[in-house]
Motif scaffolding. Structure first.
Motif, PDB file in Angstrom:
ATOM      1  N   HIS A 170       0.746  -1.097   0.079  1.00 57.48           N
ATOM      2  CA  HIS A 170      -0.115  -0.505   0.185  1.00 57.48           C
ATOM      3  C   HIS A 170       0.861   0.953  -0.090  1.00 57.48           C
ATOM      4  CE1 HIS A 170      -3.759  -1.975   0.666  1.00 57.48           C
ATOM      5  NE2 HIS A 170      -3.421  -2.568   1.181  1.00 57.48           N
ATOM      6  N   VAL A 171       1.765   1.911   0.095  1.00 60.29           N
ATOM      7  CA  VAL A 171       2.916   2.019   0.455  1.00 60.29           C
ATOM      8  C   VAL A 171       4.190   1.944  -0.351  1.00 60.29           C
ATOM      9  CG1 VAL A 171       4.256   4.038   1.755  1.00 60.29           C
ATOM     10  CG2 VAL A 171       2.278   2.778   3.225  1.00 60.29           C
ATOM     11  N   ASN A 172       4.760   3.204  -1.721  1.00 59.67           N
ATOM     12  CA  ASN A 172       5.892   3.134  -2.212  1.00 59.67           C
ATOM     13  C   ASN A 172       7.049   2.900  -1.919  1.00 59.67           C
ATOM     14  OD1 ASN A 172       4.484   4.227  -4.845  1.00 59.67           O
ATOM     15  ND2 ASN A 172       4.384   6.016  -3.682  1.00 59.67           N
ATOM     16  N   ARG A 173       7.442   1.974  -2.517  1.00 61.12           N
ATOM     17  CA  ARG A 173       8.478   1.368  -1.771  1.00 61.12           C
ATOM     18  C   ARG A 173       9.800   2.165  -2.194  1.00 61.12           C
ATOM     19  NH1 ARG A 173       6.319  -3.844  -4.334  1.00 61.12           N
ATOM     20  NH2 ARG A 173       6.066  -5.125  -2.874  1.00 61.12           N
ATOM     21  N   PHE A 174      11.248   2.333  -1.584  1.00 62.97           N
ATOM     22  CA  PHE A 174      12.300   2.772  -1.626  1.00 62.97           C
ATOM     23  C   PHE A 174      13.601   1.786  -1.560  1.00 62.97           C
ATOM     24  CE2 PHE A 174       8.835   5.977  -0.444  1.00 62.97           C
ATOM     25  CZ  PHE A 174       8.711   6.607  -1.653  1.00 62.97           C
ATOM     26  N   ARG A 175      14.374   2.672  -2.003  1.00 60.23           N
ATOM     27  CA  ARG A 175      15.774   1.796  -2.224  1.00 60.23           C
ATOM     28  C   ARG A 175      16.185   2.817  -0.735  1.00 60.23           C
ATOM     29  NH1 ARG A 175      16.552   5.104  -6.241  1.00 60.23           N
ATOM     30  NH2 ARG A 175      16.968   3.204  -7.646  1.00 60.23           N
ATOM     31  N   ARG A 176      17.681   1.959   0.298  1.00 58.96           N
ATOM     32  CA  ARG A 176      17.928   2.269   1.147  1.00 58.96           C
ATOM     33  C   ARG A 176      19.179   2.299   0.713  1.00 58.96           C
ATOM     34  NH1 ARG A 176      20.614  -3.575   2.290  1.00 58.96           N
ATOM     35  NH2 ARG A 176      21.618  -3.649   0.241  1.00 58.96           N
ATOM     36  N   PHE A 177      19.184   3.427   2.406  1.00 59.57           N
ATOM     37  CA  PHE A 177      20.501   4.314   2.190  1.00 59.57           C
ATOM     38  C   PHE A 177      22.255   4.239   1.332  1.00 59.57           C
ATOM     39  CE2 PHE A 177      23.437   7.320   4.257  1.00 59.57           C
ATOM     40  CZ  PHE A 177      23.679   7.869   3.283  1.00 59.57           C
TER      41      PHE A 177
END
Length: 265
Positions: A170-177
């Protein structure tokens, strides 16, 4: 290096369509975007005076105008993947030209620019190594690539609340720092600065947050998201789960922001 998570980022055609639809409403709810972009501007090297600059992921043109004011002798190009955003931006004075293009395949000549500025756009690019490669190709020696993006931890409260309800995305995925660190280190560009900062906004209720995400064009675009309408029972369960995070200022929403300033040797 490719993070498996990157393969699950949204389709860019959907991203472009979503942000095109949001062009008229974007500026009314872009508090975070303004603050992050202003912080990125403040991190540009003091001696930088580009004759040619690019606002990459230029959106409604707010930072194209800011760059034009800071570098009045320079010639600016606004690049965005969303035609609707570019149409909106052309109505105001900012860049010298407006180009529809993809950060992973920039429609710009090699060794042609002295600054590429990109604030809160590159989180939608699945191949960040390609973005860095394009920046290195397009920049002149000594040119600067300054970007802000989002990493894991963004909207964590909303993500955790949905996990209580069901197993869908349900929530956009983002890459790791850590992936930003590794990719920047391998880019062939000199890393002048790379850091992550948590910013928290507060909302009176969940509806205000989800309305803002939709107005920004940043609502859920990920593969694996549920189709159709969300049932009333699940919405009520989500509201109950999110209320656990409420504090004296309201319902918090965390944004884990990445700032990077790189230079071509």
């Amino acid at each position: 290096m490719t993070d498996p998570q990157e393969a699950r980022l949204p389709d860019k055609r959907q991203v472009a369509a979503s942000f095109s639809r949001a062009a008229a409403s974007y500026d009314s709810v872009a508090e975070l975007q303004r603050a992050v972009g202003a912080e990125l501007l403040a991190q540009l090297p003091a001696e930088l005076a580009p004759a040619r600059w690019v606002d990459l992921g230029s959106g409604t043109g707010h930072f194209s105008r800011a760059l034009a004011e800071r570098f009045p002798e320079g010639q600016g190009t606004a690049v965005d993947i969303a035609e609707g955003m570019l149409r909106h931006a052309r109505a105001s004075v900012g860049a010298s030209q407006y180009v529809c293009g993809d950060a992973e395949r920039l429609p710009l000549a090699s060794v042609s620019q002295q600054l590429i500025f990109s604030s809160l756009a590159l989180q939608w690019c699945a191949d960040f190594a390609a973005v860095l490669g394009e920046a290195r190709r397009v920049l002149q020696p000594g040119g600067v690539f300054a970007f802000s993006s989002l990493c894991v931890g963004t909207l964590q409260e909303l993500r955790d609340s949905w996990q209580v309800v069901d197993g869908f995305v349900h929530v956009n995925r983002f890459r790791r720092f850590e992936d930003y660190q590794a990719l920047c280190a391998a880019s062939g560009l000199d890393v002048l600065e790379l850091r992550s900062e948590r910013r928290v906004l507060h909302y009176r209720d969940l509806r205000q947050l989800t309305h803002e995400l939709k107005a920004l064009g940043a609502h859920n675009l990920n593969p694996g998201r549920p189709g159709g309408l969300t049932g009333r029972a699940r919405v009520l369960a989500l509201l109950e789960a999110y209320e656990r995070f409420r504090d004296d200022q309201g319902l918090p929403a965390s944004w884990q922001v990445v700032y990077g300033v790189l230079r071509r040797s």
